[in-house]
Scaffold this active site. Structure first.
Site, PDB file in Angstrom:
ATOM      1  N   LEU A 137      23.450 108.446 109.354  1.00  0.00           N
ATOM      2  CA  LEU A 137      23.190 107.132 108.561  1.00  0.00           C
ATOM      3  C   LEU A 137      21.542 107.537 108.034  1.00  0.00           C
ATOM      4  O   LEU A 137      20.782 108.036 108.417  1.00  0.00           O
ATOM      5  CB  LEU A 137      22.713 105.964 109.706  1.00  0.00           C
ATOM      6  CG  LEU A 137      24.114 105.497 110.330  1.00  0.00           C
ATOM      7  CD1 LEU A 137      24.035 104.510 111.348  1.00  0.00           C
ATOM      8  CD2 LEU A 137      25.317 105.090 109.404  1.00  0.00           C
ATOM      9  N   ASP A 138      21.508 106.588 106.702  1.00  0.00           N
ATOM     10  CA  ASP A 138      19.944 106.771 106.182  1.00  0.00           C
ATOM     11  C   ASP A 138      19.055 106.217 107.135  1.00  0.00           C
ATOM     12  O   ASP A 138      19.340 105.664 108.081  1.00  0.00           O
ATOM     13  CB  ASP A 138      20.098 105.799 104.974  1.00  0.00           C
ATOM     14  CG  ASP A 138      20.909 106.531 103.801  1.00  0.00           C
ATOM     15  OD1 ASP A 138      21.549 107.579 103.771  1.00  0.00           O
ATOM     16  OD2 ASP A 138      21.303 105.640 102.911  1.00  0.00           O
ATOM     17  N   LYS A 139      17.858 106.922 106.949  1.00  0.00           N
ATOM     18  CA  LYS A 139      16.703 106.293 107.647  1.00  0.00           C
ATOM     19  C   LYS A 139      16.311 104.937 107.911  1.00  0.00           C
ATOM     20  O   LYS A 139      16.213 104.533 108.952  1.00  0.00           O
ATOM     21  CB  LYS A 139      15.536 107.072 107.293  1.00  0.00           C
ATOM     22  CG  LYS A 139      14.038 106.489 107.766  1.00  0.00           C
ATOM     23  CD  LYS A 139      13.044 107.280 106.988  1.00  0.00           C
ATOM     24  CE  LYS A 139      11.595 106.724 107.352  1.00  0.00           C
ATOM     25  NZ  LYS A 139      11.411 105.333 107.035  1.00  0.00           N
TER      26      LYS A 139
END
Length: 317
Positions: A137-139
């Protein structure tokens, strides 16, 4: 500690990599191809580095499995919100602002560092710097993630992703109003032609097909709560598709635009709330739900309050 394996080929017809992956499924076919090309497999005593070497029957295969490469990482205990765990896999709720794996500018405090402290046996599973990571998942995207604890589980879960059998559901707040209550967007996604740090919808020959299904859950004055279901898993897929459709995610610093809302968000208003998969060993369906983080709960409360003076239509999909 190295491991030695010996196999007798009873009948021909298979490629070398296919035969080994079938006889020893603890390692994925791609991992077997890597080992073959690195010279760890012998046929009748002779090193064979051709992954597609045909087998005619009667051969004796000797394999020396090397020790896992040492991780150039120091485990760091981190608070992990674990939703499910057994000997094969771990499912957790990733908080916003947590980077998944080490990268330039993020050499410490990543999810991988925390996983290594929680599960030291992850060393060597799926790569030196990304042990056990099936998807990321993105940050600034929170929510449910699955991590493999064995090579067998990693291969099995990756195959589920490839075959589109793993169900990944997200909730996002978009700025704008989708014209219908549901739909599907199918477009190629690739690197942005100018800004190489961004992804974009591109011509077919310059990208990979990306499929996102979307369902409006609730409408507000300027925004909508939308459920996204991924059929493919391209980098920034939901963020790119939402912006392409004309209603970007609130708070998206890359693909969004300013919104007349006095709400401070740590990043894009996107949360992976549901993950359904097949257990690699038992075949049992596992469904994990990650509750919305507080900042998104607060955002929805504000939007609903603003909508009291106008029409807000909940939609059950």
């Amino acid at each position: 500690m190295t491991t030695s394996l010996t196999f007798k080929v009873e009948q021909g017809g298979d490629r070398l990599d296919t035969f080994l992956a079938q006889r020893h499924p603890e390692l994925s076919r791609s991992r077997w191809q890597q080992l073959i090309q690195q010279g760890y497999v012998r046929i009748n005593g002779q090193v064979c580095d051709r992954k597609n070497q045909p087998l005619s029957g009667g051969e004796v295969l000797q394999v020396v499995l090397p020790e896992p490469e040492p991780l150039d990482l120091i485990p760091e205990p981190l608070p992990l919100s674990i939703l499910y765990e057994d000997d094969e896999l771990l499912i957790l709720n990733k908080p916003v602002d947590l980077v998944v794996h080490p990268a330039p500018g993020h050499h410490h405090g990543t999810l991988v560092h925390g996983l290594l402290a929680h599960c030291p046996e992850l060393t060597g599973i799926g790569g030196v710097q990304r042990p056990g990571i099936v998807h990321r998942l993105d940050k600034d995207t929170s929510g449910v993630m699955v991590v493999a604890k064995t090579e067998f589980a990693l291969h099995h879960l990756q195959q589920q992703l490839k075959a589109r059998q793993m169900q990944r559901h997200y909730l996002g707040v978009v700025y704008g109003q989708p014209p219908q209550d549901s739909g599907t967007v199918i477009t190629p996604i690739g690197r942005h032609p100018v800004d190489r740090k961004k992804m974009a919808v591109v011509p077919p020959e310059k990208g990979r097909t990306a499929i996102t299904h979307w369902y409006v859950q609730e409408r507000f004055r300027h925004c909508a709560l939308v459920e996204f279901r991924l059929e493919t898993g391209r980098t920034h897929q939901i963020r790119v598709h939402a912006a392409h459709l004309g209603w970007p995610l609130l708070g998206d610093p890359v693909y969004g635009r300013g919104a007349p809302l006095k709400v401070k968000l740590p990043g894009q208003a996107l949360h992976a709330y549901r993950l359904a998969l097949q257990h690699p060993r038992t075949g049992e369906e596992i469904v994990a739900i990650a509750p919305l983080p507080e900042h998104l709960e607060k955002l929805l409360r504000i939007l609903r309050q603003q909508a009291l003076n106008s029409e807000s239509i909940p939609i059950n999909c």
